[in-house]
Design a protein around this motif. Structure first.
Motif, PDB file in Angstrom:
ATOM      1  N   PRO A 113       0.830  -1.205   0.000  1.00 21.35           N
ATOM      2  CA  PRO A 113       0.000   0.000   0.000  1.00 21.35           C
ATOM      3  C   PRO A 113       0.866   1.258   0.000  1.00 21.35           C
ATOM      4  O   PRO A 113       2.100   1.176   0.075  1.00 21.35           O
ATOM      5  N   LYS A 114       0.224   2.417  -0.051  1.00 23.15           N
ATOM      6  CA  LYS A 114       0.930   3.683   0.136  1.00 23.15           C
ATOM      7  C   LYS A 114       1.334   3.773   1.615  1.00 23.15           C
ATOM      8  O   LYS A 114       0.508   3.573   2.504  1.00 23.15           O
ATOM      9  N   ILE A 115       2.616   4.045   1.859  1.00 24.54           N
ATOM     10  CA  ILE A 115       3.112   4.125   3.235  1.00 24.54           C
ATOM     11  C   ILE A 115       3.535   5.561   3.529  1.00 24.54           C
ATOM     12  O   ILE A 115       4.507   6.073   2.951  1.00 24.54           O
ATOM     13  N   LEU A 116       2.798   6.205   4.423  1.00 22.03           N
ATOM     14  CA  LEU A 116       3.084   7.583   4.822  1.00 22.03           C
ATOM     15  C   LEU A 116       3.653   7.613   6.240  1.00 22.03           C
ATOM     16  O   LEU A 116       3.544   6.639   6.989  1.00 22.03           O
ATOM     17  N   ASP A 117       4.252   8.738   6.578  1.00 20.60           N
ATOM     18  CA  ASP A 117       4.931   8.900   7.858  1.00 20.60           C
ATOM     19  C   ASP A 117       3.917   9.190   8.966  1.00 20.60           C
ATOM     20  O   ASP A 117       3.194  10.187   8.908  1.00 20.60           O
ATOM     21  N   PHE A 118       3.878   8.333   9.966  1.00 28.51           N
ATOM     22  CA  PHE A 118       2.937   8.526  11.074  1.00 28.51           C
ATOM     23  C   PHE A 118       3.172   9.847  11.798  1.00 28.51           C
ATOM     24  O   PHE A 118       2.225  10.494  12.243  1.00 28.51           O
ATOM     25  N   LYS A 119       4.431  10.269  11.876  1.00 23.39           N
ATOM     26  CA  LYS A 119       4.766  11.494  12.606  1.00 23.39           C
ATOM     27  C   LYS A 119       4.544  12.752  11.777  1.00 23.39           C
ATOM     28  O   LYS A 119       4.469  13.850  12.322  1.00 23.39           O
ATOM     29  N   ASN A 120       4.465  12.593  10.470  1.00 19.63           N
ATOM     30  CA  ASN A 120       4.285  13.744   9.567  1.00 19.63           C
ATOM     31  C   ASN A 120       3.470  13.255   8.378  1.00 19.63           C
ATOM     32  O   ASN A 120       4.024  12.920   7.328  1.00 19.63           O
ATOM     33  N   LYS A 121       2.173  13.180   8.552  1.00 16.49           N
ATOM     34  CA  LYS A 121       1.314  12.401   7.667  1.00 16.49           C
ATOM     35  C   LYS A 121       1.151  12.952   6.256  1.00 16.49           C
ATOM     36  O   LYS A 121       0.550  12.300   5.410  1.00 16.49           O
ATOM     37  N   GLU A 122       1.701  14.110   5.988  1.00 18.03           N
ATOM     38  CA  GLU A 122       1.670  14.641   4.626  1.00 18.03           C
ATOM     39  C   GLU A 122       2.838  14.128   3.793  1.00 18.03           C
ATOM     40  O   GLU A 122       2.895  14.382   2.591  1.00 18.03           O
ATOM     41  N   TYR A 123       3.762  13.412   4.429  1.00 15.54           N
ATOM     42  CA  TYR A 123       4.967  12.952   3.742  1.00 15.54           C
ATOM     43  C   TYR A 123       5.024  11.427   3.687  1.00 15.54           C
ATOM     44  O   TYR A 123       4.446  10.741   4.522  1.00 15.54           O
ATOM     45  N   PHE A 124       5.757  10.944   2.688  1.00 12.08           N
ATOM     46  CA  PHE A 124       5.983   9.505   2.585  1.00 12.08           C
ATOM     47  C   PHE A 124       6.919   9.053   3.697  1.00 12.08           C
ATOM     48  O   PHE A 124       7.654   9.856   4.275  1.00 12.08           O
ATOM     49  N   GLU A 125       6.871   7.758   3.990  1.00 15.33           N
ATOM     50  CA  GLU A 125       7.735   7.203   5.025  1.00 15.33           C
ATOM     51  C   GLU A 125       8.923   6.510   4.377  1.00 15.33           C
ATOM     52  O   GLU A 125       8.812   5.936   3.300  1.00 15.33           O
ATOM     53  N   TYR A 126      10.050   6.579   5.042  1.00 20.50           N
ATOM     54  CA  TYR A 126      11.322   6.102   4.508  1.00 20.50           C
ATOM     55  C   TYR A 126      11.243   4.667   4.004  1.00 20.50           C
ATOM     56  O   TYR A 126      11.704   4.352   2.904  1.00 20.50           O
TER      57      TYR A 126
END
Length: 328
Positions: A113-126
């Motif tokens: 799935p699309k994986i976004l950053d839990f701490k900064n939800k507008e950005y993708f996660e590493y």
């Protein structure tokens, strides 16, 4: 289609308290399992008390990510395994797009799935972002993340696309394919085992897909943070393991020679930054690789995909040509 959501846990009661409720709430189509790597904290009593409907699989010791899942999945029957990190927050209807893709595409073996950053939800996660690729020399990168540059999610990857590897943070795989290939390579312990498995799956003629209609949020680094020398060791070592196992025959030794040079450059960079522990981690990774070379070489399949890479060199593109974002 029978879905098993399997969360691997090791001393992660705090993460289970925070994230397991969202998995339960938004996964009515699935059976939920916690595969426990011999935790010594309160994880198991907590699950039994608060979530009695969650099934528990007890591993005998901390096998790490790769063998931990391999051992646990021997006891789980399903058509599709959803392997989900304990620091993942899922969203409403996150399973439906995945199920639909599996049902209509029999040659698709793995979906991310699309994986976004839990701490900064507008950005993708590493760890995974919008689907992964590797370059000619085996360096992994993602749509939405190249090395340390992480993109904001502006809808630029709102698609369904064939990719090279799917992130182990949230990894959907057909059970029959997983079992046919004997799952992850136990020798990896953790890090890049999902890339190795995806490469082996592609060599078998199956596809790896990314589906943006399903979204999850990942904390990342909850068990081993990005600055930990052990992570450096595992990433460098396992990348070399993977190349020996999966590169086309004519490319194995030329690419490995190039990687020796590039890893040396990385080591010098760590020295220049005063990161001696990471420099030593690279040395240790290479010594482990040399001592295990024959073992990994014997794991090679009878055929390997020749057009495995998307860029000539992501290192050159990123550091020399300033190519900081993914280009189709």
């Amino acid at each position: 289609m029978k879905i098993a959501v399997v969360i691997l846990n090791w001393n992660g009661v705090a993460l289970l308290q925070q994230f397991l409720p969202s998995v339960i709430q938004y996964s009515p189509e699935a059976t939920i399992y916690v595969a426990d790597n011999a935790s010594t904290d309160n994880s198991i009593p907590y699950i039994k008390e608060h979530f009695p409907n969650v099934k528990i699989v007890l591993n005998k010791k901390n096998y790490g990510f790769a063998q931990g899942y391999n051992e646990a999945l021997k006891h789980i029957e399903a058509d599709v395994y959803a392997l989900v990190n304990s620091d993942i927050e899922v969203t409403e209807n996150w399973l439906q797009p995945i199920i639909k893709t599996f049902e209509k595409e029999p040659k698709t073996a793995v979906i991310q799935p699309k994986i976004l950053d839990f701490k900064n939800k507008e950005y993708f996660e590493y760890a995974g972002a919008a689907g992964g690729f590797i370059d000619k020399y085996g360096y992994p990168y993602c749509r939405g993340r190249i090395f340390e540059t992480i993109e904001k999610d502006n809808g630029q990857y709102n698609d369904e696309k064939e990719i090279f590897w799917a992130s182990g943070a949230c990894f959907f795989i057909r059970a029959n394919v997983y079992n046919e290939l004997k799952g992850f390579d136990d020798d990896f312990f953790a890090h890049q085992e999902e890339i190795d498995l995806c490469w082996r799956i592609i060599n078998k003629g199956f596809m790896i897909k990314y589906n943006s209609k399903s979204t999850v949020y990942h904390v990342g680094g909850a068990t081993l943070d990005q600055g930990n020398p052990k992570k450096t060791y595992l990433n460098f070592r396992n990348s070399l393991f993977m190349l020996v196992k999966n590169l086309p025959s004519k490319s194995v030794f030329p690419i490995l020679f190039s990687r020796m040079i590039l890893d040396g450059v990385a080591g010098l960079k760590f020295i220049s930054e005063g990161k001696w522990k990471h420099f030593r981690a690279i040395l240790q990774a290479h010594f482990s690789f040399y001592s295990s070379f024959i073992i990994n070489y014997k794991k090679r399949a009878s055929s390997q995909r020749s057009n495995y890479f998307k860029e000539r060199s992501i290192v050159y593109t990123y550091y020399v040509n300033s190519g900081k974002v993914f280009v189709n």
